[in-house]
Design an enzyme around this catalytic site. Structure first.
Site, PDB file in Angstrom:
ATOM      1  N   GLY A   1       0.856   0.524   8.508  1.00 31.22           N
ATOM      2  CA  GLY A   1       0.032   0.931   7.378  1.00 31.22           C
ATOM      3  C   GLY A   1      -1.463   0.894   7.679  1.00 31.22           C
ATOM      4  N   ALA A   2      -1.909  -0.129   8.398  1.00 33.59           N
ATOM      5  CA  ALA A   2      -3.341  -0.247   8.668  1.00 33.59           C
ATOM      6  C   ALA A   2      -3.820   0.910   9.545  1.00 33.59           C
ATOM      7  CB  ALA A   2      -3.636  -1.588   9.332  1.00 33.59           C
TER       8      ALA A   2
ATOM      9  N   ASP B   1      -9.927   2.734   2.817  1.00 30.27           N
ATOM     10  CA  ASP B   1      -9.967   1.931   4.044  1.00 30.27           C
ATOM     11  C   ASP B   1     -10.670   2.661   5.196  1.00 30.27           C
ATOM     12  OD1 ASP B   1      -8.693  -0.349   3.081  1.00 30.27           O
ATOM     13  OD2 ASP B   1      -6.698   0.401   3.563  1.00 30.27           O
TER      14      ASP B   1
ATOM     15  N   LYS C   1       0.811  -1.233   0.000  1.00 31.72           N
ATOM     16  CA  LYS C   1       0.000   0.000   0.000  1.00 31.72           C
ATOM     17  C   LYS C   1       0.841   1.279   0.000  1.00 31.72           C
ATOM     18  CE  LYS C   1      -4.073  -1.965   2.166  1.00 31.72           C
ATOM     19  NZ  LYS C   1      -5.087  -1.836   3.193  1.00 31.72           N
TER      20      LYS C   1
HETATM   21  P1  ATR Z   1       0.046  -3.167   8.533  1.00 32.28           P
HETATM   22  O1  ATR Z   1       0.039  -2.576   7.161  1.00 32.28           O
HETATM   23  O2  ATR Z   1      -0.773  -4.415   8.734  1.00 32.28           O
HETATM   24  O3  ATR Z   1      -0.233  -2.145   9.583  1.00 32.28           O
HETATM   25  P2  ATR Z   1       2.800  -2.938   9.218  1.00 32.28           P
HETATM   26  O4  ATR Z   1       2.888  -1.603   8.586  1.00 32.28           O
HETATM   27  O5  ATR Z   1       3.918  -3.919   9.103  1.00 32.28           O
HETATM   28  O6  ATR Z   1       1.543  -3.737   8.707  1.00 32.28           O
HETATM   29  O7  ATR Z   1       2.478  -2.709  10.776  1.00 32.28           O
HETATM   30  C1  ATR Z   1       2.256  -3.765  11.656  1.00 32.28           C
HETATM   31  C2  ATR Z   1       1.875  -3.187  13.010  1.00 32.28           C
HETATM   32  O8  ATR Z   1       1.621  -4.264  13.916  1.00 32.28           O
HETATM   33  C3  ATR Z   1       2.962  -2.341  13.626  1.00 32.28           C
HETATM   34  O9  ATR Z   1       2.362  -1.337  14.398  1.00 32.28           O
HETATM   35  C4  ATR Z   1       3.698  -3.375  14.496  1.00 32.28           C
HETATM   36  O10 ATR Z   1       4.408  -2.832  15.576  1.00 32.28           O
HETATM   37  P3  ATR Z   1       5.953  -2.347  15.364  1.00 32.28           P
HETATM   38  O11 ATR Z   1       5.864  -1.062  14.596  1.00 32.28           O
HETATM   39  O12 ATR Z   1       6.466  -2.156  16.731  1.00 32.28           O
HETATM   40  O13 ATR Z   1       6.626  -3.443  14.583  1.00 32.28           O
HETATM   41  C5  ATR Z   1       2.516  -4.151  15.028  1.00 32.28           C
HETATM   42  N1  ATR Z   1       2.877  -5.479  15.498  1.00 32.28           N
HETATM   43  C6  ATR Z   1       3.243  -6.549  14.759  1.00 32.28           C
HETATM   44  N2  ATR Z   1       3.458  -7.626  15.545  1.00 32.28           N
HETATM   45  C7  ATR Z   1       3.233  -7.227  16.820  1.00 32.28           C
HETATM   46  C8  ATR Z   1       3.269  -7.869  18.092  1.00 32.28           C
HETATM   47  N3  ATR Z   1       3.574  -9.173  18.214  1.00 32.28           N
HETATM   48  N4  ATR Z   1       2.960  -7.138  19.173  1.00 32.28           N
HETATM   49  C9  ATR Z   1       2.621  -5.829  19.068  1.00 32.28           C
HETATM   50  N5  ATR Z   1       2.552  -5.160  17.895  1.00 32.28           N
HETATM   51  C10 ATR Z   1       2.851  -5.843  16.793  1.00 32.28           C
END
Ligand code: ATR
Length: 279
Positions: A129-130, A101, A65
């Site tokens: 991103g979400a 979204d 995205k």
């Molecule tokens: P998306 O587009 O789904 O938001 P992303 O941009 O990779 O994907 O973001 C994933 C989000 O989930 C981030 O906020 C990430 O936290 P970090 O920025 O600290 O990596 C969060 N996230 C992923 N795994 C996690 C976990 N096990 N516990 C807490 N937050 C998590």
């Protein structure tokens, strides 16, 4: 026949082709809608060959995205604000990028689930991103203070800065989550269940008026929504409705027709409940 596609990695599980075909059938529109799998390095080339071969529009899902926003030759105001694109509209030889979204989430919460978002003290878990995609629309829908909590605190700070409303948007550490009090809206925008598990959340975040929303659906949404129900949340809502509403917004941008989302939601919800229970 007009040609559309969703680009992602992985994308073969995507419900978007099914949703768009259902909308097209309902509206009497003849179109093709494919799922195109491409790794991040291949995305720019795949997208431009889709444009060259006469593609009329597309959807973009994880993890493309943000890259899609860089590849468009024009962006809508909301795509610019989110820094991410989920909808591509043909524009000359390139693409106009939009992001539906946030509008999809707000429409699902206010329309389908009847929530009044105005003034709600809101907690956003995650700052990727979400979270970026939906936060501006939630602010525009009139939520109260927005607290962003993220495992990596710098990303929470960056999202709060990007939203540009320092009086209303605050970043906080996961370590301090116990001290934040009660929220009327809690959004799980982390990909935690896809990458490990969500950190322990205190039940003190939930009060009798709390709506808990997971932006994922199916099995990925189960742990957070189970926690929210156990903590006494009034509503526990998964992201299936948002997925269908963001698709309806894209469909409207491409075809000028607003589809009836209720029958599509009912069918997919029944199917997903069956999948989750193993029927
Ligand atoms: P998306 O587009 O789904 O938001 P992303 O941009 O990779 O994907 O973001 C994933 C989000 O989930 C981030 O906020 C990430 O936290 P970090 O920025 O600290 O990596 C969060 N996230 C992923 N795994 C996690 C976990 N096990 N516990 C807490 N937050 C998590």
């Amino acid at each position: 026949m007009k040609r559309y596609a969703v680009f992602g990695h992985p994308v073969l599980h995507s419900l978007s082709p099914k949703i768009h075909q259902a909308f097209a059938k309902q509206s009497g529109i003849a179109m093709d809608y494919l799922a195109i799998e491409c790794a991040p390095g291949d995305f720019p080339g795949t997208l431009s060959s889709f444009a060259r071969s006469g593609g009329d529009g597309g959807n973009v899902t994880l993890p493309h995205k943000q890259r899609a926003a860089e590849l468009c030759n024009l962006l809508s105001a909301r795509a610019k604000r989110a820094g991410a694109v989920n909808t591509l509209i043909k524009h000359g030889t390139g693409w106009l990028g939009d992001n539906t979204d946030g509008a999809g989430l707000v429409r699902d919460l206010t329309g389908r689930h009847g929530l009044d978002l105005r003034g709600r003290r809101t907690l956003m878990l995650g700052a990727g991103g979400a979270a970026r995609g939906v936060a501006p629309a939630l602010l525009d829908a009139g939520i109260g203070d927005l607290f962003v909590v993220n495992r990596d605190p710098q990303k929470a700070d960056a999202l709060a800065d990007l939203l540009g409303e320092p009086e209303r948007v605050h970043s906080r550490y996961f370590d301090d989550i116990e001290t934040l009090g009660e929220f009327e809206l809690i959004i799980n925008a982390t990909s935690a269940t896809r990458h490990g598990s969500l950190p322990t959340l205190p039940m003190s975040l939930v009060g009798p008026r709390t709506a808990a929303v997971d932006l994922s659906y199916g099995e990925a949404a189960i742990p957070f929504l189970a926690w929210a129900r156990a903590a006494g949340a009034r509503e526990a809502i998964d992201g299936l409705g948002m997925l269908i509403e963001q698709a309806a917004e894209s469909f409207f941008l491409w075809h000028g027709v607003r589809p009836d989302t209720d029958p599509v939601y009912a069918e997919l919800q029944a199917r997903h409940a069956a999948l989750v229970t193993g029927d």
